[in-house]
Scaffold this motif. Sequence first.
Motif, short mmCIF file in Angstrom:
data_model
loop_
_atom_site.label_atom_id
_atom_site.label_comp_id
_atom_site.label_asym_id
_atom_site.label_seq_id
_atom_site.Cartn_x
_atom_site.Cartn_y
_atom_site.Cartn_z
N PRO A 1 -12.38 -49.42 24.03
CA PRO A 1 -13.53 -48.62 23.61
C PRO A 1 -13.39 -47.12 23.90
O PRO A 1 -13.77 -46.29 23.06
CB PRO A 1 -14.69 -49.22 24.41
N ALA A 2 -12.85 -46.77 25.06
CA ALA A 2 -12.71 -45.35 25.38
C ALA A 2 -11.72 -44.67 24.44
O ALA A 2 -11.93 -43.53 24.00
CB ALA A 2 -12.27 -45.18 26.83
N PHE A 3 -10.63 -45.37 24.10
CA PHE A 3 -9.64 -44.80 23.19
C PHE A 3 -10.21 -44.73 21.77
O PHE A 3 -9.98 -43.76 21.04
CB PHE A 3 -8.36 -45.63 23.24
N ARG A 4 -10.97 -45.75 21.37
CA ARG A 4 -11.62 -45.69 20.06
C ARG A 4 -12.61 -44.52 19.98
O ARG A 4 -12.76 -43.88 18.94
CB ARG A 4 -12.32 -47.01 19.74
N GLU A 5 -13.27 -44.24 21.09
CA GLU A 5 -14.18 -43.09 21.12
C GLU A 5 -13.40 -41.79 20.93
O GLU A 5 -13.84 -40.88 20.21
CB GLU A 5 -14.95 -43.06 22.43
N THR A 6 -12.23 -41.69 21.56
CA THR A 6 -11.39 -40.50 21.40
C THR A 6 -10.98 -40.32 19.95
O THR A 6 -11.06 -39.20 19.41
CB THR A 6 -10.12 -40.64 22.27
N ILE A 7 -10.55 -41.39 19.30
CA ILE A 7 -10.18 -41.31 17.89
C ILE A 7 -11.41 -41.05 17.03
O ILE A 7 -11.38 -40.24 16.09
CB ILE A 7 -9.47 -42.60 17.44
N GLY A 8 -12.52 -41.69 17.34
CA GLY A 8 -13.74 -41.50 16.56
C GLY A 8 -14.23 -40.07 16.56
O GLY A 8 -14.82 -39.61 15.57
N ASP A 9 -14.00 -39.34 17.64
CA ASP A 9 -14.48 -37.96 17.73
C ASP A 9 -13.91 -37.10 16.61
O ASP A 9 -14.59 -36.18 16.12
CB ASP A 9 -14.09 -37.36 19.08
N ARG A 10 -12.69 -37.37 16.17
CA ARG A 10 -12.10 -36.54 15.12
C ARG A 10 -12.69 -36.83 13.75
O ARG A 10 -12.46 -36.09 12.80
CB ARG A 10 -10.57 -36.68 15.11
N TYR A 11 -13.44 -37.93 13.66
CA TYR A 11 -14.11 -38.27 12.40
C TYR A 11 -15.63 -38.12 12.50
O TYR A 11 -16.35 -38.52 11.58
CB TYR A 11 -13.78 -39.72 12.02
N VAL B 1 -11.23 -32.80 -2.86
CA VAL B 1 -11.53 -34.04 -2.13
C VAL B 1 -13.04 -34.23 -2.03
O VAL B 1 -13.56 -35.35 -2.22
CB VAL B 1 -10.88 -34.02 -0.73
N GLU B 2 -13.76 -33.16 -1.75
CA GLU B 2 -15.21 -33.28 -1.66
C GLU B 2 -15.82 -33.65 -3.00
O GLU B 2 -16.79 -34.43 -3.06
CB GLU B 2 -15.81 -31.97 -1.15
N ALA B 3 -15.25 -33.14 -4.09
CA ALA B 3 -15.75 -33.49 -5.42
C ALA B 3 -15.51 -34.97 -5.71
O ALA B 3 -16.37 -35.65 -6.29
CB ALA B 3 -15.09 -32.62 -6.48
N VAL B 4 -14.33 -35.48 -5.32
CA VAL B 4 -14.05 -36.91 -5.51
C VAL B 4 -15.00 -37.75 -4.66
O VAL B 4 -15.52 -38.78 -5.11
CB VAL B 4 -12.58 -37.23 -5.18
N TYR B 5 -15.23 -37.30 -3.43
CA TYR B 5 -16.19 -38.01 -2.57
C TYR B 5 -17.56 -38.07 -3.23
O TYR B 5 -18.22 -39.13 -3.25
CB TYR B 5 -16.30 -37.33 -1.20
N ASP B 6 -18.00 -36.97 -3.79
CA ASP B 6 -19.33 -36.92 -4.40
C ASP B 6 -19.45 -37.87 -5.59
O ASP B 6 -20.46 -38.57 -5.72
CB ASP B 6 -19.66 -35.49 -4.84
N VAL B 7 -18.42 -37.93 -6.45
CA VAL B 7 -18.52 -38.82 -7.61
C VAL B 7 -18.47 -40.28 -7.16
O VAL B 7 -19.14 -41.14 -7.76
CB VAL B 7 -17.44 -38.52 -8.68
N ALA B 8 -17.70 -40.57 -6.10
CA ALA B 8 -17.68 -41.94 -5.58
C ALA B 8 -19.03 -42.29 -4.97
O ALA B 8 -19.62 -43.34 -5.29
CB ALA B 8 -16.56 -42.10 -4.55
N ALA B 9 -19.54 -41.42 -4.10
CA ALA B 9 -20.80 -41.70 -3.42
C ALA B 9 -21.96 -41.81 -4.41
O ALA B 9 -22.84 -42.67 -4.24
CB ALA B 9 -21.08 -40.60 -2.39
N PRO C 1 -10.55 -31.48 6.82
CA PRO C 1 -11.40 -32.48 7.48
C PRO C 1 -11.09 -33.86 6.92
O PRO C 1 -10.90 -34.02 5.72
CB PRO C 1 -12.82 -32.03 7.11
N PRO C 2 -11.03 -34.88 7.77
CA PRO C 2 -10.74 -36.22 7.27
C PRO C 2 -11.89 -36.75 6.42
O PRO C 2 -13.06 -36.38 6.62
CB PRO C 2 -10.56 -37.04 8.54
N VAL C 3 -11.57 -37.63 5.49
CA VAL C 3 -12.57 -38.16 4.57
C VAL C 3 -13.68 -38.91 5.29
O VAL C 3 -14.85 -38.85 4.89
CB VAL C 3 -11.88 -39.04 3.50
N ALA C 4 -13.34 -39.60 6.38
CA ALA C 4 -14.37 -40.35 7.12
C ALA C 4 -15.43 -39.45 7.73
O ALA C 4 -16.48 -39.93 8.14
CB ALA C 4 -13.73 -41.21 8.20
N SER C 5 -15.16 -38.15 7.78
CA SER C 5 -16.15 -37.21 8.33
C SER C 5 -17.06 -36.63 7.25
O SER C 5 -17.98 -35.85 7.56
CB SER C 5 -15.44 -36.06 9.06
N LEU C 6 -16.83 -36.99 5.98
CA LEU C 6 -17.58 -36.37 4.88
C LEU C 6 -18.95 -36.99 4.66
O LEU C 6 -19.81 -36.38 4.03
CB LEU C 6 -16.77 -36.46 3.58
#
Length: 355
Positions: free
Chosen positions: A53-63, A160-168, A189-194
């Motif tokens: 969990p602590a390591f997943r939190e570290t990775i999660g912070d970047r997203y 990338v943001e435009a592709v995200y918008d059409v998908a969403a 910025p990674p896509v998971a942060s969009l």
Amino acid sequence: MDVEPFALERWFARFEHDADIMLAESGIRSLDAARFDRDPGELGYVIPTNGDPAFRETIGDRYDRPADEVLFTCGAQEANLLAFLALVGRGDHAVVVTPTYQSLVSLPAAFGEVTTVDLTPPEWDLDVEAVKEAIRPETGVVVLNNPNNPTGKYLDESTVEAVYDVAADAGAYLLCDEVYRLLAEAPLPPVASLGEFGVSTSSVTKSYGLAGLRFGWLAGPREVVDAAWNWKDYTTISPSQFGQHLARQAIESENDILAVNRELAAENRAITREWVERHDLSWFDPVGVNGFVTVPEGFDSGESFCRHVVEETGVVLAPGEAFGHPDRFRIGFGLATDELEAGLARVDALLARHG
């Protein structure tokens, strides 16, 4: 369920073991295990099985996501498999931007239907409107690989943001395989942060030089991560205890590791660029450590050229047929510089013989 044979892996299986130099490797040169503490303690399952969990939190912070929105996997390959099982495992439709790493096309095609949208050479630009037109009511996911393998194209943030918008807007997720992202001098910025429809997969393989750890992750909305974790119970159950132990150390020292790796990639890119230009070939100047190069004159196809190279020189290149482009071949320049130069010199000699 049928899955298409993985053309690139079959090519490697045929030639890699007996070859001398691997100029088709798609990652940065490997780090030595001696630089890490190699004692993870008791070699039981990682508990909980989705990762520490602590390591997943570290990775999660970047997203910008909590630990429960991160799942540790056996490399990015498993992360992508689990994502597709979660998103198109019910026979849904996927839109995939190509050319790309074959599993990003073949896996969703094994579970459902796929519509491809091609990047346009020579700049490998993406028409966002074409992505929008390819989306159907049943589309579950749009798929990017950014920076792209094999072309080295790094789609910019606005695209990338435009592709995200059409998908969403269509209620579909945007899944982005981002294994080369941290080799860029200015990573996007990674896509998971969009937003809620963003899903990212990555690993310590390509950018860090730790392919042998087989350690990666999936980051995204809780419902996607939970569904992927449910499937993981039937694949590898938990990540590798050893892989997690060393990957945590790599992340803790990633600034130093990535600085050296980016420097190596830049130096080797310049060497390869000069080689491409000297032989009157062309490529798109890549981000990452892969280039997609036109086949030299005198050879019928990428496969023909690559077969001549490996059989006559012991150097492995990747035929463009593995990516749907028989007029090209992929070269990987992430290996040690002296090995890269030795491999290019051998191909020089072959081209002189066939000129």
